[in-house]
Each structure stands twice: as C-alpha cells, then as structure tokens.
Design an enzyme around this catalytic site. Structure first.
Site, PDB file in Angstrom:
ATOM      1  N   GLY A  64       0.846  -1.191   0.000  1.00 45.78           N
ATOM      2  CA  GLY A  64       0.000   0.000   0.000  1.00 45.78           C
ATOM      3  C   GLY A  64       0.878   1.236   0.000  1.00 45.78           C
ATOM      4  O   GLY A  64       2.102   1.142   0.151  1.00 45.78           O
ATOM      5  N   LEU A  65       0.277   2.379  -0.177  1.00 43.42           N
ATOM      6  CA  LEU A  65       1.021   3.637  -0.219  1.00 43.42           C
ATOM      7  C   LEU A  65       1.709   3.941   1.114  1.00 43.42           C
ATOM      8  O   LEU A  65       1.317   3.408   2.157  1.00 43.42           O
ATOM      9  CB  LEU A  65       0.068   4.784  -0.566  1.00 43.42           C
ATOM     10  CG  LEU A  65      -0.551   4.773  -1.969  1.00 43.42           C
ATOM     11  CD1 LEU A  65      -1.662   5.818  -2.059  1.00 43.42           C
ATOM     12  CD2 LEU A  65       0.496   5.005  -3.036  1.00 43.42           C
TER      13      LEU A  65
ATOM     14  N   SER B 239      -0.229   4.448   4.578  1.00 43.24           N
ATOM     15  CA  SER B 239      -1.525   3.747   4.479  1.00 43.24           C
ATOM     16  C   SER B 239      -1.885   3.016   5.770  1.00 43.24           C
ATOM     17  O   SER B 239      -3.052   2.736   6.033  1.00 43.24           O
ATOM     18  CB  SER B 239      -1.515   2.760   3.309  1.00 43.24           C
ATOM     19  OG  SER B 239      -0.505   1.785   3.494  1.00 43.24           O
ATOM     20  N   GLY B 240      -0.872   2.689   6.573  1.00 42.31           N
ATOM     21  CA  GLY B 240      -1.116   1.957   7.820  1.00 42.31           C
ATOM     22  C   GLY B 240      -0.566   0.539   7.797  1.00 42.31           C
ATOM     23  O   GLY B 240      -0.846  -0.257   8.696  1.00 42.31           O
TER      24      GLY B 240
ATOM     25  N   SER C 226       6.043  -1.685  -2.119  1.00 45.59           N
ATOM     26  CA  SER C 226       6.083  -2.647  -3.240  1.00 45.59           C
ATOM     27  C   SER C 226       5.110  -2.252  -4.356  1.00 45.59           C
ATOM     28  O   SER C 226       4.097  -2.910  -4.559  1.00 45.59           O
ATOM     29  CB  SER C 226       5.823  -4.074  -2.753  1.00 45.59           C
ATOM     30  OG  SER C 226       4.741  -4.169  -1.863  1.00 45.59           O
TER      31      SER C 226
END
Length: 200
Positions: free
Chosen positions: A32-33, A36-37, A106
């Site tokens: 995730g960005l 994002s968590g 990724s």
C-alpha cells in the site's frame, strides 16, 4: 558460475521446524502507499499472533533499507532489487518455520508476483492496505508527501512515481472504513486455517 553452486542438503527440513513450532510457515505481505497503515497493522497482527504462541518476525521497509538494502535508491531498478532481496530473506525465514510479516510499498505488480513465485503460492498472503492517496497525504506522518510535493523527494510513490494496485489481493483493508482492531480480526480470521498444522 551458477553451475558450480550446489546447495547442501541438511537433515532438518522446513516441515520439521514447522512441527516443532506447531504451526505452518507463511508470508503476510502488506502492500500500500506510504502512510496507508501497513506497518501499524502488521505490528498489531504480530502482537496478536505472538499472544497466540505463533513464532513470527516482521520485516519493514525503512528498517530493511537502513541495513540490508542501504546501497539501494528508489529508481524502478533499485525498487525491484529491494523487493527481490526481501522476498529471498522472507523465504529463508519461512524455511525456518516462521510467520513473516512484511510491510513494503512494493508498488509494482510484477515484483509482487515474483515474491509469490519465490515463496510459493500456498505460503503467500497478499494484504492490500487500500488507503486512498488523499488520506495518506492528509496523515503525512513522516512529512514525506510535503517534501515530494515540494520537489525535495524524487520517485515518491503516489506523487511522482506510480503505484500499481493489486488486482486480486487475498485481503483488502481500507483504513478509512476499518479500525486497526477490525483489520487485525479480519486478517486473523483469514489466517486460521492457513496456520493450522495438519498432523499426519
């Protein structure tokens, strides 16, 4: 050169190590960005797993880049090599019988497919922490989005470098609709059968 490398066959196998630990070995890949968590959720999942006597290890983007991958930048080629090395390290940890939690942006689909091929389909669980860019930028925990917008960081995913969202992840978590505790419960529910060691 490769033809002269002959892997040694050891007496103790991955199956032996998993039996000793009482659960299957897996890779939980959080993508995730930035912001994002991913790391927050991975950390909470690991805590819950350890409470349940599961043997774990977490690999995290910033931590790995400070050590193992400190010679890599953020060009597409370096990102590819970054993920390849992490996948190989995770594969060694799986061979040790561990549940590995990996939290990495990724951004490229091809690289994530390569991870799956390195560790094996049955041992790979892709978790897409699908937090919208606007929300990640609003949080901007590390101040990286502001720097990227100001042109101080090049090749920053979501701003001036692409993020290829997973097409068919095993699990999708939207942190704007789900709390960390809810995300952990969802992931643990999904893991239940995958972790169970079948006794012969």
């Amino acid at each position: 050169m490769q033809e002269n490398i002959i892997p040694h066959q050891f007496s103790i196998s991955k199956e032996d190590r998993m039996s000793l630990k009482g659960h299957n070995a897996l890779l939980l890949w959080f993508t995730g960005l930035s912001g994002s968590g991913k790391s927050t959720i991975a950390n909470a999942v690991e805590k819950a797993l350890v409470t349940n006597k599961i043997h774990t290890y977490t690999l995290d983007g910033d931590n790995v880049r400070k050590g193992l991958n400190n010679n890599l930048g953020f060009s597409p080629e370096d990102r590819k090599e970054n993920i390849r090395r992490i996948a190989e390290v995770a594969n060694l940890m799986i061979d040790a019988g561990l549940v590995v939690l990996a939290a990495f942006v990724s951004p490229y689909q091809k690289d994530r497919e390569r991870i799956r091929s390195i560790v094996g389909e049955k041992q790979y669980l892709e978790i897409f922490v699908n937090t919208p860019l606007e929300e990640c930028e609003r949080r901007d925990v590390k101040g990286l989005y502001a720097k990227a917008r100001a042109g101080e960081i090049k090749n920053f995913t979501g701003i001036n470098a692409p993020y290829e969202a997973p097409v068919n992840p095993d699990l999708e978590i939207d942190t704007t609709k789900m709390t960390v505790d809810e995300a952990v419960s969802e992931i643990l529910k999904h893991l239940k059968t995958k972790l169970a060691k079948k006794h012969e």
